[in-house]
Design a protein around this motif. Sequence first.
Motif, PDB file in Angstrom:
ATOM      1  N   LEU A   1      -1.649   1.148   1.759  1.00  0.00           N
ATOM      2  CA  LEU A   1      -3.116   0.189   1.342  1.00  0.00           C
ATOM      3  C   LEU A   1      -3.678  -0.549   0.043  1.00  0.00           C
ATOM      4  O   LEU A   1      -3.827  -1.763   0.493  1.00  0.00           O
ATOM      5  CB  LEU A   1      -4.096   1.254   2.077  1.00  0.00           C
ATOM      6  N   LEU A   2      -3.545   0.331  -1.039  1.00  0.00           N
ATOM      7  CA  LEU A   2      -3.314  -0.442  -2.544  1.00  0.00           C
ATOM      8  C   LEU A   2      -2.480  -2.139  -2.150  1.00  0.00           C
ATOM      9  O   LEU A   2      -2.885  -2.814  -2.504  1.00  0.00           O
ATOM     10  CB  LEU A   2      -3.529   0.688  -3.311  1.00  0.00           C
ATOM     11  N   LEU A   3      -1.229  -1.989  -2.182  1.00  0.00           N
ATOM     12  CA  LEU A   3       0.123  -2.876  -1.852  1.00  0.00           C
ATOM     13  C   LEU A   3      -0.339  -3.863  -1.071  1.00  0.00           C
ATOM     14  O   LEU A   3       0.478  -4.977  -0.906  1.00  0.00           O
ATOM     15  CB  LEU A   3       1.304  -2.323  -1.276  1.00  0.00           C
ATOM     16  N   CYS A   4      -1.055  -3.169   0.833  1.00  0.00           N
ATOM     17  CA  CYS A   4      -0.926  -4.486   1.356  1.00  0.00           C
ATOM     18  C   CYS A   4      -2.498  -5.202   1.752  1.00  0.00           C
ATOM     19  O   CYS A   4      -2.826  -6.144   1.877  1.00  0.00           O
ATOM     20  CB  CYS A   4      -1.114  -4.138   2.501  1.00  0.00           C
ATOM     21  N   VAL A   5      -3.216  -4.842  -0.211  1.00  0.00           N
ATOM     22  CA  VAL A   5      -4.566  -4.871  -0.371  1.00  0.00           C
ATOM     23  C   VAL A   5      -5.133  -7.059  -0.290  1.00  0.00           C
ATOM     24  O   VAL A   5      -5.694  -7.476   0.208  1.00  0.00           O
ATOM     25  CB  VAL A   5      -5.339  -4.317  -1.515  1.00  0.00           C
ATOM     26  N   SER A   6      -3.791  -7.414  -0.135  1.00  0.00           N
ATOM     27  CA  SER A   6      -3.296  -8.557  -0.941  1.00  0.00           C
ATOM     28  C   SER A   6      -3.842  -9.522   0.357  1.00  0.00           C
ATOM     29  O   SER A   6      -3.942 -11.348   0.361  1.00  0.00           O
ATOM     30  CB  SER A   6      -2.252  -9.114  -1.773  1.00  0.00           C
ATOM     31  N   VAL A   7      -3.194  -9.604   1.389  1.00  0.00           N
ATOM     32  CA  VAL A   7      -2.548  -9.379   2.864  1.00  0.00           C
ATOM     33  C   VAL A   7      -3.882  -9.423   4.361  1.00  0.00           C
ATOM     34  O   VAL A   7      -3.797  -9.475   5.422  1.00  0.00           O
ATOM     35  CB  VAL A   7      -1.138  -9.644   3.455  1.00  0.00           C
ATOM     36  N   ASP A   8      -4.778  -7.963   3.249  1.00  0.00           N
ATOM     37  CA  ASP A   8      -5.747  -7.927   4.634  1.00  0.00           C
ATOM     38  C   ASP A   8      -6.946  -8.357   4.338  1.00  0.00           C
ATOM     39  O   ASP A   8      -7.071  -8.956   3.588  1.00  0.00           O
ATOM     40  CB  ASP A   8      -5.736  -5.818   4.108  1.00  0.00           C
ATOM     41  N   THR A   9      -7.476  -8.567   5.501  1.00  0.00           N
ATOM     42  CA  THR A   9      -8.898  -8.496   5.442  1.00  0.00           C
ATOM     43  C   THR A   9      -9.690  -8.290   4.288  1.00  0.00           C
ATOM     44  O   THR A   9     -10.399  -7.381   4.513  1.00  0.00           O
ATOM     45  CB  THR A   9      -9.208  -8.928   6.775  1.00  0.00           C
ATOM     46  N   LYS A  10     -10.473  -9.441   3.204  1.00  0.00           N
ATOM     47  CA  LYS A  10     -11.119  -9.261   2.418  1.00  0.00           C
ATOM     48  C   LYS A  10     -12.095  -8.990   2.712  1.00  0.00           C
ATOM     49  O   LYS A  10     -12.680 -10.071   3.784  1.00  0.00           O
ATOM     50  CB  LYS A  10     -11.024 -10.254   1.335  1.00  0.00           C
TER      51      LYS A  10
ATOM     52  N   PHE B   1      -0.084   6.812   2.314  1.00  0.00           N
ATOM     53  CA  PHE B   1      -0.494   6.004   3.112  1.00  0.00           C
ATOM     54  C   PHE B   1      -1.681   5.385   2.527  1.00  0.00           C
ATOM     55  O   PHE B   1      -2.000   3.804   2.270  1.00  0.00           O
ATOM     56  CB  PHE B   1      -1.869   7.022   4.199  1.00  0.00           C
ATOM     57  N   TYR B   2      -1.978   5.847   1.363  1.00  0.00           N
ATOM     58  CA  TYR B   2      -2.976   5.033   0.262  1.00  0.00           C
ATOM     59  C   TYR B   2      -2.528   4.003   0.018  1.00  0.00           C
ATOM     60  O   TYR B   2      -2.750   2.878  -1.211  1.00  0.00           O
ATOM     61  CB  TYR B   2      -4.343   5.892  -0.299  1.00  0.00           C
ATOM     62  N   TRP B   3      -1.205   4.579  -0.946  1.00  0.00           N
ATOM     63  CA  TRP B   3       0.137   3.063  -1.808  1.00  0.00           C
ATOM     64  C   TRP B   3      -0.143   2.867  -0.565  1.00  0.00           C
ATOM     65  O   TRP B   3      -0.088   1.207  -1.455  1.00  0.00           O
ATOM     66  CB  TRP B   3       0.309   4.398  -1.842  1.00  0.00           C
TER      67      TRP B   3
ATOM     68  N   ILE C   1     -12.248   0.198  -6.088  1.00  0.00           N
ATOM     69  CA  ILE C   1     -12.247   1.209  -7.234  1.00  0.00           C
ATOM     70  C   ILE C   1     -11.337   2.529  -5.972  1.00  0.00           C
ATOM     71  O   ILE C   1     -11.417   3.295  -6.241  1.00  0.00           O
ATOM     72  CB  ILE C   1     -13.395   1.326  -7.015  1.00  0.00           C
ATOM     73  N   HIS C   2     -12.042   2.420  -4.722  1.00  0.00           N
ATOM     74  CA  HIS C   2     -11.501   3.356  -3.447  1.00  0.00           C
ATOM     75  C   HIS C   2     -10.708   4.252  -3.875  1.00  0.00           C
ATOM     76  O   HIS C   2      -9.953   5.382  -4.005  1.00  0.00           O
ATOM     77  CB  HIS C   2     -12.313   2.866  -2.240  1.00  0.00           C
ATOM     78  N   HIS C   3      -9.473   3.246  -3.416  1.00  0.00           N
ATOM     79  CA  HIS C   3      -8.577   3.682  -3.336  1.00  0.00           C
ATOM     80  C   HIS C   3      -7.442   3.693  -4.705  1.00  0.00           C
ATOM     81  O   HIS C   3      -6.806   4.597  -4.606  1.00  0.00           O
ATOM     82  CB  HIS C   3      -7.248   2.266  -2.834  1.00  0.00           C
ATOM     83  N   PHE C   4      -8.267   3.286  -5.725  1.00  0.00           N
ATOM     84  CA  PHE C   4      -7.426   3.809  -6.819  1.00  0.00           C
ATOM     85  C   PHE C   4      -7.737   5.169  -7.567  1.00  0.00           C
ATOM     86  O   PHE C   4      -7.194   6.662  -8.119  1.00  0.00           O
ATOM     87  CB  PHE C   4      -7.819   2.554  -8.233  1.00  0.00           C
ATOM     88  N   ALA C   5      -9.556   5.387  -7.455  1.00  0.00           N
ATOM     89  CA  ALA C   5      -9.586   6.996  -7.402  1.00  0.00           C
ATOM     90  C   ALA C   5      -9.337   8.097  -6.263  1.00  0.00           C
ATOM     91  O   ALA C   5      -8.575   9.235  -6.738  1.00  0.00           O
ATOM     92  CB  ALA C   5     -11.132   6.696  -6.748  1.00  0.00           C
ATOM     93  N   THR C   6      -8.693   7.493  -5.135  1.00  0.00           N
ATOM     94  CA  THR C   6      -7.999   8.234  -4.235  1.00  0.00           C
ATOM     95  C   THR C   6      -6.650   8.853  -4.778  1.00  0.00           C
ATOM     96  O   THR C   6      -6.393   9.918  -4.588  1.00  0.00           O
ATOM     97  CB  THR C   6      -8.795   7.674  -2.731  1.00  0.00           C
ATOM     98  N   ILE C   7      -5.916   7.440  -4.859  1.00  0.00           N
ATOM     99  CA  ILE C   7      -4.573   7.427  -5.537  1.00  0.00           C
ATOM    100  C   ILE C   7      -4.761   8.957  -6.963  1.00  0.00           C
ATOM    101  O   ILE C   7      -3.916   9.622  -7.070  1.00  0.00           O
ATOM    102  CB  ILE C   7      -4.290   6.839  -5.303  1.00  0.00           C
TER     103      ILE C   7
END
Length: 397
Positions: free
Chosen positions: A193-202, A189-191, A211-217
Amino acid sequence: MMEQISDWFWNQDYWLPPGVSWEDMEKVEGPWRPLPRDLFISLPIALGFIMLRYVFERSVALPLSKAFGVKDRVCLKVTPAPNLEAFYTKNSRQPAQNEIASLVKQSSLTHRQVETWFRNRRNQDRPSNSKKFCEASWRFVFYLVAFTTGLASLINTPWFWEQRECWKGYPQQPVQDVHYWYYMLELGFYWSLLLCVSVDTKRKDFKEQIIHHFATIFLLSFSYCSNYIRVGTLVMLLHDSSDILLESGKMFNYAEWKKTCDPLFVLFAVVFLFTRLVVFPSKIIYTTLVLSMEEYEPFMGYYFFNVLLMVLQVLHIYWAYLILKMVYKFLFFGKLDKDERSDVESEPEEEEKEDHSSWRKRNVVLDSSLAMLNSSCVLNNLTQQKAGTTRRLPKAR
């Protein structure tokens, strides 16, 4: 070369306590043994989550947003202007005053028209409330299912109630099926979120989210390879508990259900501050820093794992600061004016509000001027009437 890099990276001295080898980890009895190659399954799971999310948002979340009465803001379409569009896409979405003056010379528009064009163009790129509602509802469903499943699988385990149990027999601890899939699904799931970060609301905390997504992964991956799975399941459960309330509050906020949104936010703030600032450092970080030393000696993985937990704690403090600012506004002003983590594209709307406020100020000045003019007209009429009366008095005599 690649073999040497692989041998260096997977050196057992980095990942396991002194005296324990990868061969010892393969001798662990149980349905699952934590091996690094198991992490590759999280990538197809992430792709599956992305496809499932696409179907969910269009078939479930979007009709649900209409049922909740979510209204999208009407944006004015900009007139075609190649020079302005090129500057918008290549240089800046919010040009400075000197840049606007240069653009005025290049086009047939006035200074005010150029500013209006950029504001309307930014508004076109703003995500709609329906899109944000769909994103929040997808995360709400996942966190709800993950928290319910995780709690059901952990409530009868000894380490759920006594954190010292996380380290008994470490690292040669068997992994149950439900905890294995709990780990892989959270990691996938966190992967996603990271892959969709460019299309999600910034949002304003976009960098902190990355940083949170990378740290969690990294945290989930490393903790699985080093068999920190018991304490890792507690970390995931703790985070999912408040995320459910956060996403549900966002859903009601986009639907403008203020009477439901405000109590949910207060409940979320209480749960977040308690779990992230009290339970997380006192139970999770304390057991990994102190209690784990009762079973094994420190090694590189011990320091790396605790550094990742510290990074998460710093992010918790940052978000707690934003939440407390909103709580302050709620307590002293009686309402939640806006989300401190609001999306970046909302800035043009704030500009419009400033324009409206200045327009209202001009109206106030105009009204006061009209009132003064009106009063002066009344005084003039009274003066004229008095003069006419005095002129008529001698004739009456």
